[in-house]
Design a protein around this motif. Structure first.
Motif, mmCIF file in Angstrom:
data_model
loop_
_atom_site.group_PDB
_atom_site.id
_atom_site.type_symbol
_atom_site.label_atom_id
_atom_site.label_comp_id
_atom_site.label_asym_id
_atom_site.label_seq_id
_atom_site.Cartn_x
_atom_site.Cartn_y
_atom_site.Cartn_z
ATOM 1 N N LYS A 161 0.835 -1.198 0.000
ATOM 2 C CA LYS A 161 0.000 0.000 0.000
ATOM 3 C C LYS A 161 0.875 1.255 0.000
ATOM 4 O O LYS A 161 0.593 2.224 -0.720
ATOM 5 C CB LYS A 161 -0.920 -0.004 1.214
ATOM 6 C CG LYS A 161 -1.859 1.196 1.276
ATOM 7 C CD LYS A 161 -2.767 1.112 2.496
ATOM 8 C CE LYS A 161 -3.701 2.322 2.554
ATOM 9 N NZ LYS A 161 -4.588 2.269 3.754
ATOM 10 N N THR A 162 1.942 1.241 0.783
ATOM 11 C CA THR A 162 2.859 2.383 0.820
ATOM 12 C C THR A 162 3.599 2.529 -0.498
ATOM 13 O O THR A 162 3.823 3.653 -0.977
ATOM 14 C CB THR A 162 3.862 2.215 1.971
ATOM 15 O OG1 THR A 162 3.163 2.113 3.212
ATOM 16 C CG2 THR A 162 4.820 3.393 2.039
ATOM 17 N N VAL A 167 4.537 5.432 -5.663
ATOM 18 C CA VAL A 167 4.410 5.442 -7.122
ATOM 19 C C VAL A 167 3.602 6.647 -7.578
ATOM 20 O O VAL A 167 4.009 7.386 -8.493
ATOM 21 C CB VAL A 167 3.756 4.128 -7.610
ATOM 22 C CG1 VAL A 167 3.345 4.247 -9.075
ATOM 23 C CG2 VAL A 167 4.714 2.950 -7.431
ATOM 24 N N ARG A 168 2.469 6.878 -6.945
ATOM 25 C CA ARG A 168 1.612 8.004 -7.338
ATOM 26 C C ARG A 168 2.310 9.340 -7.138
ATOM 27 O O ARG A 168 2.283 10.212 -8.006
ATOM 28 C CB ARG A 168 0.310 7.977 -6.523
ATOM 29 C CG ARG A 168 -0.527 6.733 -6.705
ATOM 30 C CD ARG A 168 -1.920 6.940 -6.146
ATOM 31 N NE ARG A 168 -1.946 7.376 -4.764
ATOM 32 C CZ ARG A 168 -1.995 6.566 -3.713
ATOM 33 N NH1 ARG A 168 -1.981 5.253 -3.891
ATOM 34 N NH2 ARG A 168 -2.043 7.050 -2.494
ATOM 35 N N THR A 251 10.579 -2.421 -3.895
ATOM 36 C CA THR A 251 9.597 -3.510 -3.925
ATOM 37 C C THR A 251 10.225 -4.850 -3.585
ATOM 38 O O THR A 251 9.646 -5.662 -2.859
ATOM 39 C CB THR A 251 8.924 -3.590 -5.313
ATOM 40 O OG1 THR A 251 8.216 -2.380 -5.566
ATOM 41 C CG2 THR A 251 7.955 -4.763 -5.388
ATOM 42 N N THR A 252 11.433 -5.105 -4.086
ATOM 43 C CA THR A 252 12.074 -6.413 -3.935
ATOM 44 C C THR A 252 13.238 -6.408 -2.946
ATOM 45 O O THR A 252 13.763 -7.478 -2.630
ATOM 46 C CB THR A 252 12.612 -6.882 -5.292
ATOM 47 O OG1 THR A 252 13.636 -5.967 -5.741
ATOM 48 C CG2 THR A 252 11.494 -6.929 -6.332
ATOM 49 N N ASN A 253 13.657 -5.215 -2.484
ATOM 50 C CA ASN A 253 14.845 -5.081 -1.644
ATOM 51 C C ASN A 253 16.087 -5.587 -2.382
ATOM 52 O O ASN A 253 17.025 -6.101 -1.789
ATOM 53 C CB ASN A 253 14.681 -5.835 -0.316
ATOM 54 C CG ASN A 253 15.695 -5.401 0.723
ATOM 55 O OD1 ASN A 253 16.101 -4.248 0.774
ATOM 56 N ND2 ASN A 253 16.143 -6.339 1.556
ATOM 57 N N LEU A 254 16.079 -5.449 -3.697
ATOM 58 C CA LEU A 254 17.160 -5.944 -4.544
ATOM 59 C C LEU A 254 18.441 -5.152 -4.325
ATOM 60 O O LEU A 254 18.420 -3.923 -4.275
ATOM 61 C CB LEU A 254 16.735 -5.848 -6.010
ATOM 62 C CG LEU A 254 17.726 -6.357 -7.064
ATOM 63 C CD1 LEU A 254 17.877 -7.870 -6.954
ATOM 64 C CD2 LEU A 254 17.265 -5.971 -8.458
ATOM 65 N N HIS A 255 19.542 -5.859 -4.192
ATOM 66 C CA HIS A 255 20.853 -5.211 -4.116
ATOM 67 C C HIS A 255 21.268 -4.807 -5.525
ATOM 68 O O HIS A 255 21.268 -5.626 -6.444
ATOM 69 C CB HIS A 255 21.888 -6.168 -3.515
ATOM 70 C CG HIS A 255 23.305 -5.724 -3.705
ATOM 71 N ND1 HIS A 255 23.833 -4.612 -3.078
ATOM 72 C CD2 HIS A 255 24.305 -6.227 -4.498
ATOM 73 C CE1 HIS A 255 25.089 -4.452 -3.447
ATOM 74 N NE2 HIS A 255 25.403 -5.411 -4.303
ATOM 75 N N LEU A 305 -0.379 7.575 -14.754
ATOM 76 C CA LEU A 305 -1.318 8.074 -13.747
ATOM 77 C C LEU A 305 -2.759 7.758 -14.113
ATOM 78 O O LEU A 305 -3.608 7.601 -13.228
ATOM 79 C CB LEU A 305 -1.137 9.583 -13.569
ATOM 80 C CG LEU A 305 0.113 10.022 -12.816
ATOM 81 C CD1 LEU A 305 0.315 11.520 -12.939
ATOM 82 C CD2 LEU A 305 0.028 9.631 -11.350
ATOM 83 N N ASN A 306 -3.049 7.661 -15.388
ATOM 84 C CA ASN A 306 -4.400 7.354 -15.836
ATOM 85 C C ASN A 306 -4.615 5.864 -16.088
ATOM 86 O O ASN A 306 -5.719 5.466 -16.465
ATOM 87 C CB ASN A 306 -4.711 8.135 -17.113
ATOM 88 C CG ASN A 306 -5.024 9.589 -16.835
ATOM 89 O OD1 ASN A 306 -6.152 9.935 -16.510
ATOM 90 N ND2 ASN A 306 -4.031 10.450 -16.949
ATOM 91 N N GLU A 307 -3.567 5.058 -15.904
ATOM 92 C CA GLU A 307 -3.701 3.619 -16.083
ATOM 93 C C GLU A 307 -4.598 3.043 -14.987
ATOM 94 O O GLU A 307 -4.522 3.444 -13.821
ATOM 95 C CB GLU A 307 -2.311 2.965 -16.055
ATOM 96 C CG GLU A 307 -2.208 1.674 -16.835
ATOM 97 C CD GLU A 307 -2.711 0.478 -16.046
ATOM 98 O OE1 GLU A 307 -2.532 0.469 -14.814
ATOM 99 O OE2 GLU A 307 -3.279 -0.420 -16.672
ATOM 100 N N SER A 308 -5.456 2.100 -15.357
ATOM 101 C CA SER A 308 -6.503 1.628 -14.449
ATOM 102 C C SER A 308 -5.949 1.060 -13.151
ATOM 103 O O SER A 308 -6.531 1.268 -12.083
ATOM 104 C CB SER A 308 -7.372 0.577 -15.152
ATOM 105 O OG SER A 308 -6.574 -0.519 -15.577
ATOM 106 N N ARG A 309 -4.811 0.357 -13.206
ATOM 107 C CA ARG A 309 -4.292 -0.282 -11.988
ATOM 108 C C ARG A 309 -3.811 0.751 -10.973
ATOM 109 O O ARG A 309 -3.910 0.532 -9.773
ATOM 110 C CB ARG A 309 -3.158 -1.230 -12.348
ATOM 111 C CG ARG A 309 -3.608 -2.345 -13.265
ATOM 112 C CD ARG A 309 -2.438 -3.219 -13.654
ATOM 113 N NE ARG A 309 -2.778 -3.984 -14.852
ATOM 114 C CZ ARG A 309 -1.972 -4.872 -15.395
ATOM 115 N NH1 ARG A 309 -0.798 -5.105 -14.857
ATOM 116 N NH2 ARG A 309 -2.330 -5.519 -16.480
ATOM 117 N N ILE A 310 -3.260 1.865 -11.446
ATOM 118 C CA ILE A 310 -2.880 2.939 -10.524
ATOM 119 C C ILE A 310 -4.128 3.691 -10.092
ATOM 120 O O ILE A 310 -4.292 4.029 -8.926
ATOM 121 C CB ILE A 310 -1.863 3.883 -11.182
ATOM 122 C CG1 ILE A 310 -0.549 3.147 -11.446
ATOM 123 C CG2 ILE A 310 -1.614 5.114 -10.311
ATOM 124 C CD1 ILE A 310 0.530 3.999 -12.057
#
Length: 423
Positions: A161-162, A167-168, A251-255, A305-310
């Motif tokens: 959620k954070t 992202v927004r 998101t992944t804590n990727l090094h 920003l206008n994409e449905s998933r966001i």
């Protein structure tokens, strides 16, 4: 070298005690007040790098600006180019960055970052600039004080959620730069700050350039798009790529390693599924689309920003704000006027304290002011396009009809005189 998380990296390469140096250091003690050598008096750095004598309430000639205007000074950070201090002035708290090196008077780009800070419009997702000055050949930049940077904020992991909120916010801030035809060129977690009000803000505009002046830009190679590494030319699409790497990291804590083969693996999205455990397919496919190897196929900030998933992750207030913005606001068409200082960027009010704008009795139709200064824009008749990103298995995710956005009814009464911010 296989991809690994930051935790796995620390476990495999534990820190070792460093052997103390036998050579006595002769480095001078760091001070925000500069050297004791007497130089010219302090001067404000204005637009286009124009210097004028410092003139401010409470300032006394012959006295250090830091000593006179700020109290409770405390060093809170240090970087390659400067130290950051915390200081209070009349009950307000600010951050003051002091350059580590004395300014080279012959360098034509010595005030480049400050010139950009003067030009950029005010926005809740861009670091707020107050003033800059030159004192004893050191550059001082006064900005709003933020809590921390995104690298520190995310070191213990973030819930999804954070992440969607980040992202927004960052897409909104980057959209303002791109609408005014500027490139950030150095997006990474260290250059993203967390404001005291909870807003995530793009900062560090030292490499920000006009879109048509993007040749020869250098940034952090871990976040640069592959086409930038090949031809050293940045674009709006390369900013999107760098932002995607930032989202991937939190998101992944990727090094992120500087090894060439290692960078190719994560930049071409050769990332095992185990890194996305507990994360939604929507978030994963969003990041992957922003990292498309074909720069022309990467979505823009407006499209994202206008994409449905966001859009579906927004609060009801944010949805209403985005609809109004998409219908009534166009990119600023007078960037040259902003750059030359003939048009002052509009300062948005805090969404917590914003009140409805009253309508003059003489006007029958209220107007909505765009966030980016310039001539008022006319309503757009067609809504902005909605991108449909493909999931990692190349099968487009389905969107229930009930979740699709509806067109704004334009047959009803005129909209209320409100101004919104994306939060």
């Amino acid at each position: 070298m296989e991809l690994q998380t930051k935790t796995e990296r620390r476990e495999k390469t534990p820190e070792t005690a460093k052997c103390p140096s036998l050579k006595k250091s002769t480095k001078k003690r760091v001070s925000i007040r500069g050297t004791t050598e007497v130089k010219l008096g302090p001067q404000l750095i204005g637009k286009n790098g124009v210097l004028t004598p410092f003139d401010s309430d409470g300032y006394v000639a012959g006295m250090s600006i830091i000593d006179r205007l700020f109290t409770e000074l405390e060093k809170i950070g240090s970087g390659d180019f400067g130290d950051v201090w915390r200081g209070e002035n009349n009950g307000d708290v600010f951050a003051i960055k002091k350059s580590k090196q004395e300014v080279n008077t012959g360098d034509p780009n010595k005030f480049k970052e400050i010139e950009m800070l003067h030009i950029l419009p005010h926005h809740p997702n861009l670091l707020r600039f107050h003033k800059a000055w030159l004192e004893k050949d050191f550059i001082y930049i006064q900005t709003e004080l933020c809590r921390t940077n995104l690298l520190e904020y995310s070191k213990n992991g973030l819930d999804e959620k954070t992440i969607w909120r980040i992202v927004r916010h960052l897409l909104s801030g980057l959209d303002v730069l791109h609408r005014n035809e500027y490139l950030h060129n150095d997006i990474k977690p260290e250059n993203i700050l967390v404001g005291s009000n909870g807003f995530f803000k793009l900062a560090d505009f030292g490499l920000t350039r006009r879109v048509d002046c993007s040749k020869g830009i250098e940034g952090d190679s871990r976040y640069l798009a592959l086409e930038v590494l090949l031809n050293n030319t940045t674009s709006m699409a390369s900013d999107i790529f760098a932002l995607a790497i930032t989202f991937l990291e939190i998101t992944t804590n990727l090094h992120l390693d500087t090894d060439a083969d290692y960078k190719v693996k994560y930049k071409t999205f050769q990332i095992p599924d185990r890194f996305f455990v507990g994360r939604s397919i929507e978030l994963r496919s969003l990041i992957q689309s922003m990292m498309n190897l074909d720069a022309s196929k990467r979505p823009s900030c407006v499209e994202l920003l206008n994409e449905s998933r966001i859009f579906e992750k927004l609060t009801e207030r944010e949805k209403r704000s985005l609809k109004i913005r998409g219908e009534s606001e166009e990119p600023a068409s007078e960037c040259s006027e902003i750059r030359n200082g003939s048009v002052s960027p509009e300062v948005p009010k805090s969404p917590i304290t914003k009140k409805p704008r009253t309508v003059s009795p003489k006007s029958k139709t209220p107007k909505i002011s765009p966030k980016i200064s310039g001539s008022p824009s006319t309503p757009v008749q067609q809504p902005l396009p909605i991108l449909r990103f493909s999931s990692p298995d190349n099968s487009p995710p389905s969107t229930p009809p009930s979740n699709r956005r509806r067109q704004i009814d334009r047959t009803g009464p005129p909209p209320r005189a409100l101004s919104f911010n994306i939060i």
